[in-house]
Design an enzyme around this catalytic site. Sequence first.
Site, PDB file in Angstrom:
ATOM      1  N   GLU A  19    -126.232  74.116  38.296  1.00 41.63           N
ATOM      2  CA  GLU A  19    -125.536  74.805  37.200  1.00 41.63           C
ATOM      3  C   GLU A  19    -126.489  75.670  36.382  1.00 41.63           C
ATOM      4  OE1 GLU A  19    -124.878  71.763  38.265  1.00 41.63           O
ATOM      5  OE2 GLU A  19    -122.794  72.065  38.853  1.00 41.63           O
ATOM      6  N   LEU A  38    -125.977  74.531  44.584  1.00 36.92           N
ATOM      7  CA  LEU A  38    -125.380  73.529  43.691  1.00 36.92           C
ATOM      8  C   LEU A  38    -126.349  73.242  42.540  1.00 36.92           C
ATOM      9  CD1 LEU A  38    -123.582  70.304  44.963  1.00 36.92           C
ATOM     10  CD2 LEU A  38    -124.516  70.563  42.685  1.00 36.92           C
ATOM     11  N   HIS A  59    -115.116  64.558  35.791  1.00 39.25           N
ATOM     12  CA  HIS A  59    -114.126  65.626  35.960  1.00 39.25           C
ATOM     13  C   HIS A  59    -113.185  65.731  34.773  1.00 39.25           C
ATOM     14  CE1 HIS A  59    -115.136  64.013  40.003  1.00 39.25           C
ATOM     15  NE2 HIS A  59    -115.289  65.284  40.266  1.00 39.25           N
ATOM     16  N   GLN A 111    -118.061  74.483  37.935  1.00 35.98           N
ATOM     17  CA  GLN A 111    -116.890  73.873  38.577  1.00 35.98           C
ATOM     18  C   GLN A 111    -116.147  72.900  37.650  1.00 35.98           C
ATOM     19  OE1 GLN A 111    -117.568  71.876  42.531  1.00 35.98           O
ATOM     20  NE2 GLN A 111    -117.223  73.983  43.201  1.00 35.98           N
ATOM     21  N   PHE A 112    -116.886  72.027  37.008  1.00 41.90           N
ATOM     22  CA  PHE A 112    -116.323  71.088  36.027  1.00 41.90           C
ATOM     23  C   PHE A 112    -117.255  71.094  34.824  1.00 41.90           C
ATOM     24  CE2 PHE A 112    -114.823  69.663  40.103  1.00 41.90           C
ATOM     25  CZ  PHE A 112    -113.510  69.279  39.885  1.00 41.90           C
TER      26      PHE A 112
END
Length: 698
Positions: free
Chosen positions: A402, A400, A481, A425-426
Amino acid sequence: MTINTRATEATTTAQPLDILALYRTMVMARAMNDMLKTRKTQGRFPFYIGCAGHESMAAVVAALDQDDWLSLYYRDLAAWLQRTGDIYGPLREAYSRTTGPMGAGRNMPSHYSSKRLRILPTFSEVGALAPFAGGVGFSLQRHQAKELVLFCTGDGGAATNDFNVLFRQAAVHQLPILMVVEDNGWAITTPSPIQWAGSLVEWAKGGGVYAEEIDGTDAMATYEASTRLAQHIRSGQGPVLMHLRMGLLDPHSSSTDIRSYRTKEEIEETTAAKDPVKNFGRWLVDNGHLQQTDLERIRKECRTELERAESEILKEPQPTAERVTEHIIYIPQWQENTPRETKRQTSMLGAINEALAELAQRDPDFFVYGQDVGSPKGGVFGATATLVTQFPGRAISSPLNEQLIVGIAAGAGMIDGKARCAEIQFVDYHQSAAQTIRMAARVSYQSYGDWTVPLLIRTKSGSGGGGPISSGGSGGGAYGHSNTGEQWFTCIPGMITICPSTPFDAKGLMLEAARAQSPVTFLERGRLYRSDPPKDSAGNIIAPMAEYWNVPDGYYTQPIGKARRLRIGEGPSSVAIISWGTMVLESCTAGADIVNRKGGAIEVVDLRTLEPFDKEAVAAAVREANRVIVVTEEQDLTSFGRHLHSWIVQNCFYDLDGTPGLVSAIPAPPAPYNEPEELAFYPTAKTIEAKIEELLAE
Ligand SMILES: Cc1ncc(C[n+]2csc(CCOP(=O)(O)OP(=O)(O)O)c2C)c(N)n1
């Protein structure tokens, strides 16, 4: 006479060491350092940062193979010379000559780089190359190559996020990487105990990486350790960290006064005991390899060689102003292609799955790397589900982090010129990777086209958590998000930013994006993943858009930098709406409602590529309608939408009959979780319709 000394361990792969050649390289580095320092003081160029005290890095490189990849930092002149034998390169860069091998005179000196000689392009941002080096190691491991990556940084550099990312990349994937922390005790004026607590070696071991502390003031000890540690890596025992203790003999750089932060005693002690060139010279004399008089003779020979090279270089051309726009961005040349395979109605998520599978099918080296992407679900949105089932091993779940993700994909792409996909992911969470993304986009410019970073960053963005399109709200994505992302990416020089609004374009543009030599950020709108074609308020499907929900099987591409012009209604358009992503659908609904009521036509320009955007299409649409509205899902702060609006005002002013409109989200953090506030935050077909009415009445 040349004396060859074999490596001390019979099991190592190190080449026989020519110790006199190594010594000469170290002396050459020192002589060049001293010459360039003087030239800077004489005002011949603006900046120099030197290597004095770090010359034993030549011994590290001497212990490696010529095929190994090097990621150096600004003190590694001796490492450069050991790998390349090129004394001209650093001088050319110091004097900003177009012949410079690292950036053709465009980058600061001491930023070592050469694609041909496998030296990755050094950044001024300390440690910033680290995540890329991890990507190179990742690719080498996937190819079961025998090469390794040497990554070097200072003690300050060891504290950066980037270095910690590399450490984790190397540890988690057990990559063939030799991490060398060149600890000279200082980071400008800050002593190394501020950079980490406790022992660096124990810290590394605790994290799953073998580590040793080595005396970097002793070239032979450095060579012996490097040979042994390289063998450790090549024998498959995982990455290694070498804590190399050294001394810094000069100030930090030409801009720093050494006496302002270091004591006289410490400087004298460093000079007396920690000079690797002096120490090695003494050792060579003590062991009968050289006479004392040879030391001065070799220094003078190096100096003469350098002065000769310098006088030649000064006759070489300097950069001219015209080239300032060269090597910023590489847009692939699009080949017209008509998809012939069967078309099926498909969601955007289905189209993305198909595109990734096509890329995997066509290139055995292609992979997607990101959080959860290797799970049977295919990531949290299911974009890699097809890859997981049909191409095992090509969708790889990451830690996890980025920055770690982007570094793996970017580094892998750098060494063979083929884009790999990093899934964020977002888009909100790209922020820890922002530096790596910006560096990826800068590489071709700073290296004057020597290096490129093909890289496909896919990320869910904007309103909508991935569920079916809601009645207009964002589906409760809330903060973390719901950001759009284009405000962050379209301002990066060298970055291509794409945001499709239909499944057809998502697949065609993604396949084209993977051909680009510049990094691409591919913004996938959450609300569009599973959306149907847009409808007017009466529930009728808007035909000009609906056809793009039919997606051909197989391979086809759509051009980067070309907008799609959609006409709603008949006849000349009365308003042009410029938009992208989800807001194209909202704009179509608004346009259709107006046309249903008033007749005529409204044009919606779907930009598809945001940077570089299709200026001709925007100008042509404005020229026809004489009224324009930019519709963006971004907040009304400094945004891509505002940039576009400003471009229209500046370039299309005389074609305008009314004030160009901007419809955007409100300038608050995106987006409140509860429905009333969330609905008030984003633009909708209704707000766009109201703006069209306003403009038509003007
Ligand atoms: C990310 C980043 N922060 C700050 C700087 C400014 N800066 C340049 S060199 C340096 C010190 C680096 O120290 P270290 O890694 O120990 O290397 P040394 O110069 O001592 O060899 C700093 C803070 C920078 N270039 N990059």
